[in-house]
Design a protein around this motif. Structure first.
Motif, mmCIF file in Angstrom:
data_model
loop_
_atom_site.group_PDB
_atom_site.id
_atom_site.type_symbol
_atom_site.label_atom_id
_atom_site.label_comp_id
_atom_site.label_asym_id
_atom_site.label_seq_id
_atom_site.Cartn_x
_atom_site.Cartn_y
_atom_site.Cartn_z
ATOM 1 N N TYR A 49 0.833 -1.199 0.000
ATOM 2 C CA TYR A 49 0.000 0.000 0.000
ATOM 3 C C TYR A 49 0.869 1.252 0.000
ATOM 4 C CZ TYR A 49 -4.456 2.411 0.977
ATOM 5 O OH TYR A 49 -5.599 3.191 0.908
ATOM 6 N N GLN A 50 0.514 2.204 -0.822
ATOM 7 C CA GLN A 50 1.187 3.510 -0.868
ATOM 8 C C GLN A 50 0.907 4.239 0.445
ATOM 9 O OE1 GLN A 50 2.968 6.384 -1.066
ATOM 10 N NE2 GLN A 50 2.900 6.142 -3.295
ATOM 11 N N GLN A 51 1.941 4.322 1.283
ATOM 12 C CA GLN A 51 1.710 4.821 2.642
ATOM 13 C C GLN A 51 1.827 6.333 2.771
ATOM 14 O OE1 GLN A 51 1.090 3.515 5.763
ATOM 15 N NE2 GLN A 51 1.278 1.292 5.553
ATOM 16 N N ASN A 52 2.256 7.014 1.697
ATOM 17 C CA ASN A 52 2.457 8.452 1.794
ATOM 18 C C ASN A 52 1.127 9.201 1.613
ATOM 19 O OD1 ASN A 52 3.067 11.190 1.260
ATOM 20 N ND2 ASN A 52 5.147 10.622 0.646
ATOM 21 N N ASN A 53 0.576 9.641 2.759
ATOM 22 C CA ASN A 53 -0.750 10.278 2.722
ATOM 23 C C ASN A 53 -0.741 11.587 1.943
ATOM 24 O OD1 ASN A 53 -1.887 8.222 4.147
ATOM 25 N ND2 ASN A 53 -1.805 9.257 6.136
ATOM 26 N N GLU A 54 0.410 12.265 1.928
ATOM 27 C CA GLU A 54 0.455 13.544 1.193
ATOM 28 C C GLU A 54 0.285 13.286 -0.308
ATOM 29 O OE1 GLU A 54 0.010 16.307 2.840
ATOM 30 O OE2 GLU A 54 0.065 14.943 4.565
ATOM 31 N N ILE A 55 0.905 12.219 -0.805
ATOM 32 C CA ILE A 55 0.740 11.869 -2.230
ATOM 33 C C ILE A 55 -0.722 11.492 -2.496
ATOM 34 C CG2 ILE A 55 1.349 10.169 -4.015
ATOM 35 C CD1 ILE A 55 4.188 10.140 -2.847
ATOM 36 N N LEU A 56 -1.298 10.677 -1.613
ATOM 37 C CA LEU A 56 -2.696 10.279 -1.797
ATOM 38 C C LEU A 56 -3.618 11.511 -1.814
ATOM 39 C CD1 LEU A 56 -2.845 7.101 0.525
ATOM 40 C CD2 LEU A 56 -2.952 7.103 -1.968
ATOM 41 N N LYS A 57 -3.317 12.480 -0.952
ATOM 42 C CA LYS A 57 -4.150 13.700 -0.909
ATOM 43 C C LYS A 57 -4.009 14.540 -2.180
ATOM 44 C CE LYS A 57 -4.302 14.562 4.072
ATOM 45 N NZ LYS A 57 -3.861 15.536 5.097
ATOM 46 N N ILE A 58 -2.805 14.593 -2.720
ATOM 47 C CA ILE A 58 -2.611 15.330 -3.985
ATOM 48 C C ILE A 58 -3.429 14.670 -5.099
ATOM 49 C CG2 ILE A 58 -0.900 15.878 -5.793
ATOM 50 C CD1 ILE A 58 1.135 16.198 -3.382
ATOM 51 N N GLN A 59 -3.423 13.324 -5.122
ATOM 52 C CA GLN A 59 -4.226 12.600 -6.114
ATOM 53 C C GLN A 59 -5.712 12.900 -5.927
ATOM 54 O OE1 GLN A 59 -2.846 8.701 -5.092
ATOM 55 N NE2 GLN A 59 -1.093 8.754 -6.485
ATOM 56 N N LEU A 60 -6.164 12.936 -4.670
ATOM 57 C CA LEU A 60 -7.579 13.224 -4.409
ATOM 58 C C LEU A 60 -7.939 14.645 -4.829
ATOM 59 C CD1 LEU A 60 -8.165 11.577 -0.890
ATOM 60 C CD2 LEU A 60 -8.972 10.755 -3.115
ATOM 61 N N THR A 61 -7.011 15.560 -4.612
ATOM 62 C CA THR A 61 -7.274 16.959 -4.983
ATOM 63 C C THR A 61 -7.429 17.104 -6.487
ATOM 64 O OG1 THR A 61 -6.019 17.659 -3.043
ATOM 65 C CG2 THR A 61 -6.438 19.337 -4.714
ATOM 66 N N SER A 62 -6.590 16.410 -7.243
ATOM 67 C CA SER A 62 -6.735 16.530 -8.699
ATOM 68 C C SER A 62 -8.008 15.808 -9.164
ATOM 69 C CB SER A 62 -5.489 16.037 -9.434
ATOM 70 O OG SER A 62 -5.424 14.639 -9.392
ATOM 71 N N TYR A 63 -8.383 14.743 -8.461
ATOM 72 C CA TYR A 63 -9.644 14.060 -8.794
ATOM 73 C C TYR A 63 -10.841 14.960 -8.466
ATOM 74 C CZ TYR A 63 -13.255 10.405 -8.874
ATOM 75 O OH TYR A 63 -14.373 9.641 -9.144
ATOM 76 N N ASN A 64 -10.754 15.701 -7.377
ATOM 77 C CA ASN A 64 -11.831 16.630 -7.028
ATOM 78 C C ASN A 64 -12.145 17.580 -8.182
ATOM 79 O OD1 ASN A 64 -12.611 15.831 -4.493
ATOM 80 N ND2 ASN A 64 -11.195 17.187 -3.407
ATOM 81 N N GLU A 65 -11.089 18.048 -8.842
ATOM 82 C CA GLU A 65 -11.294 18.969 -9.978
ATOM 83 C C GLU A 65 -12.031 18.273 -11.123
ATOM 84 O OE1 GLU A 65 -7.520 20.763 -11.025
ATOM 85 O OE2 GLU A 65 -7.196 21.280 -8.906
ATOM 86 N N ILE A 66 -11.652 17.015 -11.375
ATOM 87 C CA ILE A 66 -12.305 16.253 -12.458
ATOM 88 C C ILE A 66 -13.795 16.067 -12.162
ATOM 89 C CG2 ILE A 66 -12.400 13.958 -13.558
ATOM 90 C CD1 ILE A 66 -9.315 13.819 -13.073
ATOM 91 N N ILE A 67 -14.101 15.712 -10.918
ATOM 92 C CA ILE A 67 -15.504 15.437 -10.551
ATOM 93 C C ILE A 67 -16.329 16.722 -10.527
ATOM 94 C CG2 ILE A 67 -16.937 14.749 -8.558
ATOM 95 C CD1 ILE A 67 -16.016 12.391 -10.239
ATOM 96 N N SER A 68 -15.729 17.786 -10.026
ATOM 97 C CA SER A 68 -16.373 19.097 -10.012
ATOM 98 C C SER A 68 -16.766 19.501 -11.436
ATOM 99 C CB SER A 68 -15.362 20.105 -9.478
ATOM 100 O OG SER A 68 -15.894 20.865 -8.467
ATOM 101 N N GLU A 69 -15.840 19.315 -12.356
ATOM 102 C CA GLU A 69 -16.088 19.676 -13.752
ATOM 103 C C GLU A 69 -17.161 18.767 -14.353
ATOM 104 O OE1 GLU A 69 -12.365 20.744 -15.757
ATOM 105 O OE2 GLU A 69 -13.182 19.652 -17.499
ATOM 106 N N TYR A 70 -17.103 17.475 -13.976
ATOM 107 C CA TYR A 70 -18.095 16.512 -14.465
ATOM 108 C C TYR A 70 -19.510 16.960 -14.066
ATOM 109 C CZ TYR A 70 -20.911 12.203 -14.257
ATOM 110 O OH TYR A 70 -21.920 11.275 -14.377
ATOM 111 N N TYR A 71 -19.708 17.323 -12.796
ATOM 112 C CA TYR A 71 -21.038 17.770 -12.355
ATOM 113 C C TYR A 71 -21.414 19.105 -13.003
ATOM 114 C CZ TYR A 71 -21.369 14.074 -8.839
ATOM 115 O OH TYR A 71 -21.460 12.867 -8.219
ATOM 116 N N ASN A 72 -20.452 19.979 -13.075
ATOM 117 C CA ASN A 72 -20.688 21.293 -13.688
ATOM 118 C C ASN A 72 -21.210 21.131 -15.122
ATOM 119 O OD1 ASN A 72 -20.390 24.246 -13.646
ATOM 120 N ND2 ASN A 72 -18.802 23.879 -15.179
ATOM 121 N N ASP A 73 -20.552 20.279 -15.898
ATOM 122 C CA ASP A 73 -20.959 20.037 -17.294
ATOM 123 C C ASP A 73 -22.354 19.426 -17.379
ATOM 124 O OD1 ASP A 73 -18.576 20.988 -18.120
ATOM 125 O OD2 ASP A 73 -17.722 19.047 -18.716
#
Lengths: 249, 249
Positions: A187-211
């Motif tokens: 398991y990728q134990q670095n929570n900061e990396i996981l959070k960066i991935q979640l933040t970029s996913y947040n943008e994708i989902i935000s745009e998906y709902y917006n569209d």
């Protein structure tokens, strides 16, 4: 990309169906495909209730939280964890002690078996051009649902699936970045990396709902999931399981 | 019968693989197919550990009860229930209370999500001509498996899947009669009918083993399942879940 991969990768839940019932042949194909799913130690610890009766569908729809597509579809399936037939099997073998079904493990086996069968059913249905949607809401009033479907001891509704002729084409919904979900070797134990991935996913989902909503919704994924996970739901499940012979020891 | 239905209905577990690793492209296709599986309330409450490292595979193989195909395969996947990233998501949202993950329902959501992803992975792999076998044995020493894979709190191994280039062709195994598993509208409550169905299935399974072992084995299905269910197994699961943040309330 073969047809099956295309089918899997183009999955989207369908929540609007035409007013047309599945044929007997379609139901048979779906159930036989479900039955060939893998099963833990060949226990086949699940059953499928297939609901055609409109009155039962209407009642289920209310119990599942007034989701209209539980009543309006081509066929409704309930996939249950089931060790009832194993207890009958023990009688056939003249084994007169109660079977050992008290552990959390045993319930998990039944839940996994039911889910494997359900997902095979969903894929079979989609390959026939039908649409599907999972209904976790059948667990919202699980005791009433079980009475309605006349489920004996050791039979637990795990998921519902509405199937029918699609009357919408919602398109796929973008999933989490692969590197957030898939871990190489450990398991990728670095929570900061996981959070960066979640933040970029947040943008994708935000745009998906917006569209999709012309700017009405712009939810972040972590906003949605946090909102959803601040309170427990379906808290009656544990007691219900105990009544039905699963003590989760 | 379309290609996907054929694939589903011809499923058999493969327990002998050629000495050849999956390509990166195959792994990507399998994981992306898994990720498109349905997921409860779009929570995506699972993670996948993909194991290429031979040393880790060997250790897993021992922990899973010395099943050789856990070590010898083209790739080994562990599908986990996972609410870890939701707790990181809550931090991103500045929500500082613990999330509500104590109910049996929440663990069930994670287990179902992991299983849906696993079955999509299995079907994707089989459509690529690969063989697969589920390994419930990863729960036999679940604490050690979790340490080996460095799984954080809220991450629970549900099923393993060995994938590889098949080195055997065992053929399909006959399932229970459809009328024993599939109930129209309500559960078939007549136990005598269910027992008659089981008795005729016993003959089918007895003959199946007889044919495959040249008369060495003739187990009835109810004989197998009764033997298997006389004692609890993996009784550490409940305590392990509690340690990992799932109290099953």
């Amino acid at each position: 990309m073969n047809e099956t991969i295309k089918l899997l990768q183009n999955h989207a839940s369908i929540r609007a169906f035409k007013d047309e019932e599945l044929t007997e042949e379609q139901i048979n194909t779906i159930v036989k495909s479900a039955q060939m799913a893998p099963t833990s130690s060949f226990l086949q610890a699940y059953s499928i209730i297939g609901i055609r009766n409109q009155e039962i569908k209407e009642k289920l729809s209310v119990l599942a939280g007034n989701q209209p597509y539980v009543a309006k579809n081509g066929h409704f399936f309930v996939f249950c964890a089931d060790f009832h037939r194993h207890t009958l099997g023990a009688e056939l073998e003249n084994y007169n002690e109660p079977l050992a079904l008290d552990s959390t493990e045993k319930f998990l086996i039944g839940a996994v078996d039911a889910t494997l069968a359900a997902q095979n059913a969903v894929i079979a249905a989609e390959s026939l051009g039908l649409g599907t949607v999972y209904i976790g809401g059948i667990r919202s009033n699980i005791e009433e649902v079980s009475e309605l479907l006349e489920l004996p001891k050791h039979v637990i509704p795990i998921v519902g699936v509405a199937v029918g002729f699609p009357d919408q084409d919602p398109g796929t919904k973008p999933r989490l970045p692969m590197e957030n979900v898939y871990h190489q070797d450990q398991y990728q134990q670095n929570n900061e990396i996981l959070k960066i991935q979640l933040t970029s996913y947040n943008e994708i989902i935000s745009e998906y709902y917006n569209d999709r909503t012309n700017g009405v919704r712009k939810d972040r994924w972590t906003e949605q999931t946090t909102r959803m996970l601040t309170s427990e739901k379906r808290v009656t499940l544990k007691n219900f399981l105990a009544q039905k012979g699963y003590l989760l020891k």
